[in-house]
Scaffold this motif. Structure first.
Motif, short mmCIF file in Angstrom:
data_model
loop_
_atom_site.label_atom_id
_atom_site.label_comp_id
_atom_site.label_asym_id
_atom_site.label_seq_id
_atom_site.Cartn_x
_atom_site.Cartn_y
_atom_site.Cartn_z
N PHE A 167 34.71 44.59 54.30
CA PHE A 167 35.53 44.78 53.11
C PHE A 167 34.37 46.24 52.57
O PHE A 167 32.84 46.08 53.26
CB PHE A 167 34.82 43.83 52.24
N ASN A 168 34.38 46.30 51.18
CA ASN A 168 33.79 46.90 50.61
C ASN A 168 33.58 47.01 48.69
O ASN A 168 34.90 46.82 47.92
CB ASN A 168 34.22 48.45 50.49
N ALA A 169 33.23 45.30 48.45
CA ALA A 169 33.00 45.09 47.00
C ALA A 169 32.85 45.51 46.15
O ALA A 169 31.37 46.64 46.21
CB ALA A 169 32.52 44.33 47.09
N ASP A 170 33.41 46.21 45.19
CA ASP A 170 33.02 47.03 43.91
C ASP A 170 32.72 46.69 42.49
O ASP A 170 32.31 47.01 42.10
CB ASP A 170 33.67 48.79 44.17
N LYS A 171 32.59 45.24 42.67
CA LYS A 171 32.87 45.23 40.62
C LYS A 171 31.88 43.83 41.38
O LYS A 171 32.24 42.50 41.58
CB LYS A 171 33.84 44.58 40.57
N PRO A 172 30.22 43.95 40.78
CA PRO A 172 29.12 43.14 40.77
C PRO A 172 30.06 41.83 40.02
O PRO A 172 30.66 41.81 38.71
CB PRO A 172 28.21 44.07 40.12
N GLY A 173 29.34 40.64 40.39
CA GLY A 173 29.58 39.66 39.93
C GLY A 173 29.55 38.16 41.59
O GLY A 173 29.17 38.99 42.51
N THR A 174 29.51 37.06 40.87
CA THR A 174 29.45 35.82 41.40
C THR A 174 30.81 35.20 41.72
O THR A 174 31.87 35.14 41.01
CB THR A 174 28.41 34.68 41.00
N TYR A 175 31.58 35.23 42.92
CA TYR A 175 32.38 34.88 42.97
C TYR A 175 32.73 33.51 44.42
O TYR A 175 30.98 33.28 44.95
CB TYR A 175 33.54 35.96 44.03
N ARG A 176 33.67 32.89 44.62
CA ARG A 176 33.74 31.94 45.40
C ARG A 176 34.00 31.95 46.52
O ARG A 176 34.86 32.99 46.90
CB ARG A 176 34.95 30.68 45.28
N LEU A 177 33.38 31.34 47.77
CA LEU A 177 33.78 31.68 49.30
C LEU A 177 34.20 30.00 50.00
O LEU A 177 33.32 29.11 49.49
CB LEU A 177 32.63 31.87 50.24
N ALA A 178 34.42 29.89 50.54
CA ALA A 178 34.87 28.78 51.22
C ALA A 178 35.63 28.74 52.53
O ALA A 178 35.90 29.98 52.87
CB ALA A 178 35.89 27.91 50.59
#
Length: 314
Positions: A167-178
């Protein structure tokens, strides 16, 4: 991070936006194709609810172009969506060559992420924004499934096989993984955080989390400690396949077939050495199954991947 009542997850990448656009467009198409049918059913049910004698004397009206169009137009629209979805799916299997590789080991009930320089983290994954990242994943016990809603990505992790996801994540922040696959009693607590940082901030995080040895260096220590260099080292008297520059190259096997030396081939050669025997070499490689953990194997794989011509040490 999205709140617990959020109806639509945040978008952490451009790919997320493409997936959302596809879902919305496909929903519109299905509504456009099905709504007229239900509307006509309701209108006819209301109009002819009492019934009346049918007049079968008049000739049947036919409009060939209308009948053809309501078959051809939906067909072409669905073919277009098939091509669109295939492109979205196929892109997941072609990571860029310069992607940052992070190893992932799933076990009941936690995720362990290992960065190339040796930094490890549990149930938390830090990545740089705007840079391609490739995850090489293995399961220590049962089937798990890494799910990151903000990326609109989910990948099953099956014991005995490596799974990859990029992937290429381009929006800084904290997200959920599960974990999205039921994996036992505490499946519901196998969750964590996906942290996207600006490249400079990610570099500072790496420095704060510095370790003594990189993943490849840890693999080199295991390689020597488990006696692998006794057969594969440059001074070895045992005839074993050379490992320098092996990764990504074709390997001739007994029986005349050829495979590419990817992560899966190297793993199988360590744990299932009789599965694919290199042509011209005796089948004397011992198995390290139940000796090395998946995490250890990933480290040795990282070491072998790092070897160039003449890099192997005794």
């Amino acid at each position: 991070m999205s709140g617990p009542l959020s109806l639509w997850p945040d978008q952490a990448s451009g790919y997320s936006g493409e997936i959302d656009l596809f879902v919305i467009a496909f929903t519109v198409l299905i509504v456009a194709l099905s709504a007229p049918v239900f509307i006509v059913i309701i209108l006819f049910a209301a109009k002819y609810r009492r019934g009346r004698p049918a007049d079968r004397g008049h000739p049947q009206d036919r409009n060939v172009w209308l009948e053809v169009s309501w078959s051809i137009i939906p067909f072409l629209a669905l073919i277009g969506f098939f091509v669109w979805s295939t492109d979205l799916f196929a892109r997941l299997y072609h990571p860029p060559r310069d992607a940052l590789e992070i190893d992932v080991v799933a076990r009941q009930w936690m995720w362990k992420f290992q960065h190339p320089d040796g930094q490890g983290e549990i149930n938390e994954l830090h990545v740089p924004a705007g840079e391609p990242v490739k995850l090489v994943m293995a399961s220590q016990d049962v089937i798990h499934s890494l799910y990151i809603p903000a990326l609109r990505l989910k990948q099953d992790v099956v014991p005995g096989r490596y799974a990859t996801l990029w992937f290429n994540a381009d929006k800084p922040g904290t997200y959920r993984l599960a974990c999205a696959e039921f994996c036992g009693t505490d499946h519901s607590v196998m969750v964590g955080s996906f942290v996207v940082q600006a490249p400079a901030e990610y570099a500072r995080w790496l420095q704060r989390s510095t370790v003594d040895r990189s993943l490849a260096a840890q693999g080199a220590a295991l390689f020597r400690g488990r006696g692998c260099s006794g057969c594969h080292g440059p001074a070895s008297t045992v005839k074993a396949p050379p490992l320098e520059g092996l990764f990504g190259k074709p390997v001739a096997l007994d029986g005349g077939t050829t495979v590419i030396a990817d992560e899966q081939y190297i793993r199988d050669s360590i744990l299932l050495p009789q599965k694919q025997i290199a042509s011209g070499y005796p089948a004397i490689m011992p198995t390290f199954e139940n000796v090395l953990s998946e995490e250890d194997v990933l480290k040795i794989v990282a070491y072998i991947k790092s070897l160039g011509p003449g890099d192997l040490t005794q």
